[in-house]
Scaffold this motif. Structure first.
Motif, mmCIF file in Angstrom:
data_model
loop_
_atom_site.group_PDB
_atom_site.id
_atom_site.type_symbol
_atom_site.label_atom_id
_atom_site.label_comp_id
_atom_site.label_asym_id
_atom_site.label_seq_id
_atom_site.Cartn_x
_atom_site.Cartn_y
_atom_site.Cartn_z
ATOM 1 N N GLY A 60 0.835 -1.202 0.038
ATOM 2 C CA GLY A 60 -0.080 -0.048 -0.007
ATOM 3 C C GLY A 60 0.815 1.289 0.134
ATOM 4 N N GLY A 61 0.386 2.304 -0.348
ATOM 5 C CA GLY A 61 0.899 3.625 -0.418
ATOM 6 C C GLY A 61 0.921 4.330 0.838
ATOM 7 N N LYS A 62 1.562 5.532 0.874
ATOM 8 C CA LYS A 62 1.536 6.141 2.098
ATOM 9 C C LYS A 62 1.488 7.639 2.001
ATOM 10 C CE LYS A 62 5.231 6.760 5.582
ATOM 11 N NZ LYS A 62 6.356 5.978 6.037
ATOM 12 N N VAL A 63 1.042 8.349 2.786
ATOM 13 C CA VAL A 63 1.112 9.927 2.963
ATOM 14 C C VAL A 63 2.078 10.348 3.773
ATOM 15 C CG1 VAL A 63 -0.154 11.981 2.523
ATOM 16 C CG2 VAL A 63 -1.155 10.028 1.543
ATOM 17 N N THR A 64 3.037 11.322 3.616
ATOM 18 C CA THR A 64 3.878 11.918 4.649
ATOM 19 C C THR A 64 3.439 13.174 4.543
ATOM 20 O OG1 THR A 64 5.555 10.361 4.333
ATOM 21 C CG2 THR A 64 5.798 12.189 5.770
ATOM 22 N N LEU A 65 2.927 13.914 5.624
ATOM 23 C CA LEU A 65 2.634 15.734 5.544
ATOM 24 C C LEU A 65 4.112 15.991 5.882
ATOM 25 C CD1 LEU A 65 -0.708 16.289 7.553
ATOM 26 C CD2 LEU A 65 -0.408 16.396 5.192
ATOM 27 N N VAL A 66 4.598 16.826 5.012
ATOM 28 C CA VAL A 66 5.946 17.619 5.501
ATOM 29 C C VAL A 66 5.561 19.183 5.628
ATOM 30 C CG1 VAL A 66 8.095 17.886 4.733
ATOM 31 C CG2 VAL A 66 7.064 15.577 4.193
ATOM 32 N N GLY A 67 6.200 19.709 6.552
ATOM 33 C CA GLY A 67 6.100 21.040 6.801
ATOM 34 C C GLY A 67 7.585 21.561 6.038
ATOM 35 N N ALA A 68 7.347 22.693 5.069
ATOM 36 C CA ALA A 68 8.393 22.980 4.527
ATOM 37 C C ALA A 68 9.217 24.199 4.968
ATOM 38 C CB ALA A 68 7.997 23.430 3.061
ATOM 39 N N GLY A 69 8.454 24.694 6.041
ATOM 40 C CA GLY A 69 9.033 25.858 6.716
ATOM 41 C C GLY A 69 8.746 27.041 5.842
ATOM 42 N N PRO A 70 9.029 28.095 6.516
ATOM 43 C CA PRO A 70 8.480 29.313 6.305
ATOM 44 C C PRO A 70 8.954 30.050 5.022
ATOM 45 C CG PRO A 70 10.171 29.802 7.980
ATOM 46 C CD PRO A 70 9.839 28.506 7.726
ATOM 47 N N GLY A 71 10.048 29.657 4.451
ATOM 48 C CA GLY A 71 10.396 30.317 3.026
ATOM 49 C C GLY A 71 11.967 29.990 2.908
ATOM 50 N N ASP A 72 12.675 30.524 3.909
ATOM 51 C CA ASP A 72 14.232 29.939 3.649
ATOM 52 C C ASP A 72 14.445 28.602 3.672
ATOM 53 O OD1 ASP A 72 16.812 29.365 4.299
ATOM 54 O OD2 ASP A 72 17.063 30.715 5.607
ATOM 55 N N PRO A 73 14.815 27.937 2.516
ATOM 56 C CA PRO A 73 14.937 26.551 2.518
ATOM 57 C C PRO A 73 15.837 25.785 3.440
ATOM 58 C CG PRO A 73 16.129 27.606 0.561
ATOM 59 C CD PRO A 73 15.416 28.802 1.272
ATOM 60 N N GLY A 74 16.731 26.453 3.928
ATOM 61 C CA GLY A 74 17.579 25.836 5.075
ATOM 62 C C GLY A 74 16.761 25.562 6.130
ATOM 63 N N LEU A 75 15.593 26.161 6.134
ATOM 64 C CA LEU A 75 14.766 25.749 7.579
ATOM 65 C C LEU A 75 13.873 24.568 7.419
ATOM 66 C CD1 LEU A 75 13.634 29.515 8.585
ATOM 67 C CD2 LEU A 75 15.617 27.812 9.491
ATOM 68 N N LEU A 76 14.032 23.987 6.287
ATOM 69 C CA LEU A 76 13.463 22.526 5.983
ATOM 70 C C LEU A 76 14.023 21.398 6.917
ATOM 71 C CD1 LEU A 76 11.415 20.533 4.300
ATOM 72 C CD2 LEU A 76 13.511 20.072 3.162
ATOM 73 N N THR A 77 13.339 20.723 7.769
ATOM 74 C CA THR A 77 13.983 19.627 8.529
ATOM 75 C C THR A 77 14.718 18.624 7.828
ATOM 76 O OG1 THR A 77 12.169 18.182 8.659
ATOM 77 C CG2 THR A 77 12.376 20.047 10.322
ATOM 78 N N LEU A 78 15.648 18.003 8.409
ATOM 79 C CA LEU A 78 16.435 16.854 7.769
ATOM 80 C C LEU A 78 15.473 15.506 7.392
ATOM 81 C CD1 LEU A 78 19.604 16.710 9.745
ATOM 82 C CD2 LEU A 78 19.281 17.460 7.607
ATOM 83 N N LYS A 79 14.405 15.467 8.258
ATOM 84 C CA LYS A 79 13.359 14.270 8.055
ATOM 85 C C LYS A 79 12.629 14.737 6.889
ATOM 86 C CE LYS A 79 10.638 11.428 10.528
ATOM 87 N NZ LYS A 79 9.787 10.964 11.894
ATOM 88 N N GLY A 80 12.192 16.180 6.908
ATOM 89 C CA GLY A 80 11.515 16.544 5.740
ATOM 90 C C GLY A 80 12.129 16.217 4.447
ATOM 91 N N ARG A 81 13.278 16.628 4.277
ATOM 92 C CA ARG A 81 14.125 16.570 3.060
ATOM 93 C C ARG A 81 14.287 14.832 2.693
ATOM 94 N NH1 ARG A 81 20.173 18.563 2.532
ATOM 95 N NH2 ARG A 81 20.605 16.853 3.830
ATOM 96 N N ALA A 82 14.607 14.010 3.640
ATOM 97 C CA ALA A 82 14.705 12.706 3.478
ATOM 98 C C ALA A 82 13.264 12.191 2.858
ATOM 99 C CB ALA A 82 14.957 12.140 4.558
ATOM 100 N N ALA A 83 12.105 12.565 3.142
ATOM 101 C CA ALA A 83 11.003 12.125 2.793
ATOM 102 C C ALA A 83 10.621 12.681 1.401
ATOM 103 C CB ALA A 83 9.768 12.781 3.845
ATOM 104 N N ILE A 84 11.163 13.807 1.057
ATOM 105 C CA ILE A 84 10.971 14.482 -0.356
ATOM 106 C C ILE A 84 12.039 13.713 -1.263
ATOM 107 C CG2 ILE A 84 11.498 16.601 -1.603
ATOM 108 C CD1 ILE A 84 10.869 18.203 0.933
ATOM 109 N N GLU A 85 12.974 13.383 -0.880
ATOM 110 C CA GLU A 85 13.803 12.645 -1.645
ATOM 111 C C GLU A 85 13.496 11.379 -2.025
ATOM 112 O OE1 GLU A 85 18.021 15.073 -0.623
ATOM 113 O OE2 GLU A 85 17.620 13.099 0.512
#
Ligand code: SAH
Length: 497
Positions: A2-27
């Motif tokens: 089955g598939g899965k959905v990960t809700l990821v908070g991208a942060g407010p604008g500065d891309p450096g404020l994305l979390t490591l876990k968020g980046r891993a999920a996107i990748e």
């Protein structure tokens, strides 16, 4: 599976404020469903093969309604995909993250939530406002300033005033005068410090610091628009002293970076870290010449040469790949000395486990040719159209050489009307040029007849500057031919402007 959905908070604008876990999920995503407000640098992390679904196209006013988004998430997950739902700030802070999970739980779809940094706190922080401070408040309230369609605001202003904490309003730009009036009529002192932060944490950030009573006029005068947060409370008085963002040397400066896409990263990152609004504009690309029989033959009789000379990382990479194809490694080079034009090229050699025996004091082709301590024959592996200054210097010293083109510079010619217009409007005060070919690529893309009068080219060296001058572009030249010196030059130019 089955598939899965990960809700990821991208942060407010500065891309450096994305979390490591968020980046891993996107990748790892197969499908990414995203809103407007998510920065292009974060969207660039989406794998090439993944499908992107934009559900927040505000410009065309074709916003996908919430039920539509919920359905897309459900369908993609049921189809077995690994879905990332990318949202601005934190998904659960006025981000409807909870609504999006309801349908998924009803259908038993797997999900995860990766919190993000909310604009409520980060936009304030980047404006020098700590949302709490022991001397000023003991609570923090995050409030929506958005009224449901056709309804009045349902904010309990009396309760907020009584609590005495820092107030942060999201989605409140158009309702701001009403919010201020509500707080004043509930008894809040008109002299209470207040602020708005527009496009917080991005290079376009603007802040408006006032008092509660003066905020509406001041914000109107500045033309503050959405997205912005409204902050009310004594902590806002700290903003002027703490606004570290505005103290960065390149704060708010637009700089066009014209390096090839694969090499833009470091320069862009360094400029961004100093506050610049970097526009990456890769107008050239290098491609290895394949096959390259001349290089193959030269490497097979490497013993004929005393020196192997490189004038760019691209040349080193073409050489590295050829060596690998020949089934050889660094040991094969034991009898030959290595020269690099500058530190970037020397670093590319270093990455192959090779140390340059010679790097000229001044990093250009002329100094390389006149300074290399060669007696025997020299093998030059470089661009198809390399600088004649190198071979002229060797000719003068009657040093024998083979000059073999191993890669081509391709001018990517997207013919950018948008950039042309931005130049005309004076919106691009600076462009970095790290080689003469980046100047050529840039000029061919915007058109030689474009208006360069408001542009200063920040050039890595004299040859690059000469090419820019040829097109009527004003130039500043770096102290030495390194990326750090170009960054230094940008800071110096910005401090004079
Ligand atoms: N989930 C988001 C908020 C979504 S509501 C978060 O946690 O940040 C959208 C509101 O967030 C906007 O109306 C604005 O008030 C605020 N906002 C989002 N990004 C912002 C930014 N870069 N600067 C200032 N405010 C921002």
């Amino acid at each position: 599976m089955g598939g899965k959905v990960t809700l990821v908070g991208a942060g407010p604008g500065d891309p450096g404020l994305l979390t490591l876990k968020g980046r891993a999920a996107i990748e790892q995503a197969e499908v990414v469903v995203y809103d407007r407000l998510v920065s292009p640098a974060i969207l660039a992390m989406i794998p090439a093969g993944a499908r992107r679904i934009n559900v927040g196209k505000e410009s065309s006013h074709h916003l996908v309604p919430q039920e539509g988004i919920n359905r897309i998430l459900l369908e993609e997950a049921l189809a077995g995909h690994n879905v990332v739902r990318l949202k601005g700030g934190d998904p659960f802070v006025f981000g409807r993250g909870g609504e999006e999970l309801e349908l998924l739980t009803e259908h038993g779809v797997d999900f995860e939530e990766v919190p993000g940094i909310t604009s409520a706190i980060a936009a304030a922080a980047y404006a020098g406002i700590p949302v709490t401070h022991r001397d000023f408040c003991s609570s923090l309230h995050i409030i929506t300033g958005h009224a449901r369609a056709g309804k009045e605001l349902t904010i309990d202003f009396e309760a907020l005033v009584r609590a005495g904490g820092t107030l942060v309003f999201l989605m409140g730009v158009s309702a701001m005068p009403k919010i201020v009036a509500g707080l004043l009529s509930a008894g809040m002192d008109g002299d209470t410090p207040a602020a708005m932060v527009e496009n917080g944490t991005t290079p376009m950030q603007r802040r408006c610091v006032a008092t509660l009573a003066t905020l509406p006029d001041k914000a109107a005068a500045m033309g503050i628009h959405s997205p912005a947060v409204i902050l009310v409370g004594k902590v806002c008085s700290l903003s002027d002293g703490f606004c570290w963002v505005e103290k960065r040397p390149l704060h708010g400066r637009t700089i066009l970076v014209t390096r090839p896409k694969t090499r833009a990263g470091t320069l862009s990152d360094k400029l961004r870290a100093l506050g610049a609004d970097v526009w990456e504009y890769p107008c050239i690309e290098t491609t290895p010449i394949l096959p390259c029989p001349a290089m193959t033959a030269a490497l097979e009789r490497l013993g004929d040469y005393e020196w192997l000379v490189f004038t760019s990382p691209a040349g080193v990479e073409a050489f590295r790949d050829e060596l690998r194809r020949l089934g050889k490694d660094g040991r094969y080079l034991a009898g030959v000395k290595l020269a690099a034009i500058g530190t970037g090229t020397a670093r590319a050699l270093r990455e192959m486990g090779l140390a340059a025996d010679y790097v000229p004091e001044i990093y250009d082709a002329a100094h390389l040719g006149s300074g290399i301590p060669a007696e025997g024959k020299v093998l030059i592996l470089r661009a198809e159209i390399g600088s004649p200054a190198l071979t002229q210097a060797l000719d003068r010293r009657t040093i024998a050489y083979d000059d073999i083109p191993v890669y081509q510079t391709v001018y990517e010619n997207p013919r950018s009307e948008e950039l042309r217009a931005a130049l005309e409007e004076g919106k691009v005060p600076y462009a970095t040029f790290t080689s003469a070919s980046t100047v050529k690529g840039f000029v061919s893309s915007v058109g030689a007849d474009a208006d360069f009068s408001s542009l200063t080219g920040l050039c890595i060296g004299e040859q690059t500057a000469a090419e820019a001058r040829r097109h009527g572009i004003a130039v500043e030249v770096a102290r030495e031919a390194t990326i750090d010196a170009v960054v230094e030059l940008a800071c110096a130019a910005a401090s004079q402007a």
